[in-house]
Design a protein around this motif. Sequence first.
Motif, PDB file in Angstrom:
ATOM      1  N   GLN A 131       1.073  -1.041  -0.310  1.00  0.00           N
ATOM      2  CA  GLN A 131       0.011   0.336  -0.134  1.00  0.00           C
ATOM      3  C   GLN A 131       0.939   0.866   0.316  1.00  0.00           C
ATOM      4  O   GLN A 131       1.799   1.350   0.072  1.00  0.00           O
ATOM      5  N   ARG A 132       0.285   2.235  -0.766  1.00  0.00           N
ATOM      6  CA  ARG A 132       0.532   4.100  -0.224  1.00  0.00           C
ATOM      7  C   ARG A 132       0.259   4.430   1.176  1.00  0.00           C
ATOM      8  O   ARG A 132      -1.336   4.683   0.604  1.00  0.00           O
ATOM      9  N   ALA A 154      -0.847   0.012  -3.957  1.00  0.00           N
ATOM     10  CA  ALA A 154       0.589   0.371  -4.626  1.00  0.00           C
ATOM     11  C   ALA A 154       0.833  -0.688  -5.456  1.00  0.00           C
ATOM     12  O   ALA A 154       2.054  -0.356  -6.044  1.00  0.00           O
ATOM     13  N   ASP A 191       5.430  -1.432  -5.881  1.00  0.00           N
ATOM     14  CA  ASP A 191       5.748  -0.238  -5.613  1.00  0.00           C
ATOM     15  C   ASP A 191       7.445  -0.053  -4.862  1.00  0.00           C
ATOM     16  O   ASP A 191       7.751   0.519  -5.033  1.00  0.00           O
ATOM     17  N   ASN A 192       6.775  -0.634  -3.924  1.00  0.00           N
ATOM     18  CA  ASN A 192       7.745   0.202  -2.100  1.00  0.00           C
ATOM     19  C   ASN A 192       8.956  -0.977  -2.253  1.00  0.00           C
ATOM     20  O   ASN A 192       9.251  -0.399  -2.019  1.00  0.00           O
TER      21      ASN A 192
END
Lengths: 295, 462
Positions: free
Chosen positions: A44-45, A55, A58-59
């Motif tokens: 998540q973002r 997300a 992406d992280n």
Amino acid sequence: MSSGRTSQRTARRTAGLLLLAPSLLGTTVFLLVPVAVALWLSLQRWDLVSPPTWAGLDNYAAIAADPAVRRSLVTTVLFTALVIPVQTALGLASALLLDRRLPGSAVFRVTFVVPWVSAPLVVGLVWRWVLDPSTGALNALTGVRVEWLTSPALALPAVAFVTVWTHVGYVALFYLAGLAAIPQELGDAARIDGAGAWRRFWSITLPLLRPTTSFVLVTGIIASFQVFDTVYAMTRGGPGGATQVIAYQIYAEAFTALRMGRAAALSVVLLVVMVALTVSLRWWFARRSTYEMVV
Amino acid sequence: MGAVPLETSVTNHPGRRTTSPTALAASLAALQPTRRAVLRSGLLVGLSGAAGCSIADDPATSSGTSAAATTVTVRIWDDTVQPGYEKSFSAFTQANPDISVAVELVPWASYWDRLPVDVAGGTLPDILWINSSNYDNYVEAGTFENISKALPDALAGFQQSVVQQFTRDGALWGVPQLSDAIALFVNTDLASAAGVDASDLVWNPAGTGDTLLPAAKALTTLGGARPQYGFNAAFDLQAIYYNFVGSNGGRWQADDASYVFGDDPKSVEAIQYVVDLINRHKVAPSAADTNANGDFSRDQFTQGNLALFQSGTYNLRNVADGLTAKWAVAPALTGPAGRVTVTNGIVAVANAKSPRREAALEVLRWLASPEGALFIGAEGAAFPAVTAAQQTYLDYWKQQGVDVSPFLDAAAGETIRAPFGRRAQIGGQAAQPFLREVIAGRLAVADGMRQAQDAANTAIAG
């Protein structure tokens, strides 16, 4: 008969589950659920302020590309390399001395463990007062200004020193127990055969302490990889990131940069690293632990 | 959480009461300090016999607090303002007996770390102080009450600079409370002993007309048992960096809130001057000291070991209380681009999710009024952003023999914009390690500022 056996088995299983329940509950609530939450969060973002958004990976991509993460990993490995050999050697040496039952050794045994049972945050703060360059006790006593915590070259060794100081008693405690388990006759027999103190130590004591060594090394390395409180209290990752270990990096991502997703991803990576490290260390020691001398 | 006292949680949610009143009263009575809560919350019935004797000597009860008392919690970071606020709130409670106000002090060092955690955890107090670095993202997320909508009739008579600083899309999300301005505190005992006139000091990176450096040199004596420093050059955004950059015609942030100080030659030149004061001319405390302790310079000044201390209204109280030598307030330094300083406001915001919304808004209305804001300035703790209350502040310091007009002139004069933008707090935090290394002399100024700028821009991108 068979139904009786089945019901007996069911009863036993129920009793077993009931007995397991308290620790199972603890493990679930305080370990499995947080790990699951961290896994979810790592996808998540989330800045704590607005609702989280998806997300994907992406992280993980971001931390793979982040030089600060690589630097914190290197710092952590360096920190571990500074702490573990010294801590283990000093712990063993103190255990050998304490084992001789010299006068006052009971007092020393207790004194050695006090730093370990104290809260790391408090220990860190006290040492910060001691080592502070301008107002610290050490520089005031010696009259020489040394930038213990404010020079990038000295800060990490200073934090490592405090960690060693904290953990020596803990290591010594385990070595003491290990020493007590070594049969007296082995040493006596070797002595009769003409073996000196060093020879007995290298050929009998040290090999027989391998399970203990394995244990203190594995737990010590895990603790070093997760060091946070001491760093937080003494340097807050500074100066210029010189003490920015991986756990502090996670904290900074989460609560300074407010990137909870990235912090969670980093914790997942740390978890994987720790599991891999623990498994390989245990495998390495399992192959080398020799018991055959003990008859 | 600790922010919501017990009496509130009992009295405010009658619908949530699951335990029988008597059982609850009994269990509350078991906890000594909560006896007052029991009395106030109308659970008195079953207990009156036992507790009757304490009613008379309980000030809250005897002052006529009604059964429906609500406690609103107000969180601030400044302990010098706390006594003024407490006086203000007791006056408020006298006029509004059903609302009491608790001031919660969270130290500056952990204030901004706690804020997002409290937002996520739903443990935000009813009212809290906010600065411009921690405003926009919370406004966007709807964390704060839109004051322009909730209290449209109470929003007049504020200092314009603070209103401008906190207005978004034509609306205010906080009630202006304080306004900071920058000037130069001068230890006049030290200055006159060294023959230094600090009433209008000028700095110039080219050296032409620079009066600060010679003054600071004359005021510095190192090597003794007690070093004496000339000037407080240090990593201090509000008191040093912004003002040097501004008075050199530089910029810290662009209009779109991105950081530009590393690319801006004027900013780099200004910080180079500051770094030289510390590491080359050695007229300021070492960066190791000021980096490790943000209050180092202030403490050196109040202990009489620092002659020139550029700082804000927020330190006036501390200086007056701490320094025994004679001192005065002079205008901030003038640079090649004139005297440009930073003014910074603080607002009190209401938690949009507060279960005590109505009561909290009443408290905010009080803080927005001249009567409510009077107490902030009455003992010189801070400069109120409510204009009608500002005179008390000026009167107080006049009475103390301190001319604070340099602060007012600075606020009215040319200014550089204080930190702003969605994640300004985070951007500032990301730049910090690099800027501290620059001050320590371990990173070259231009390189370090470029790295700091890039780190800040990456951080605000999220």
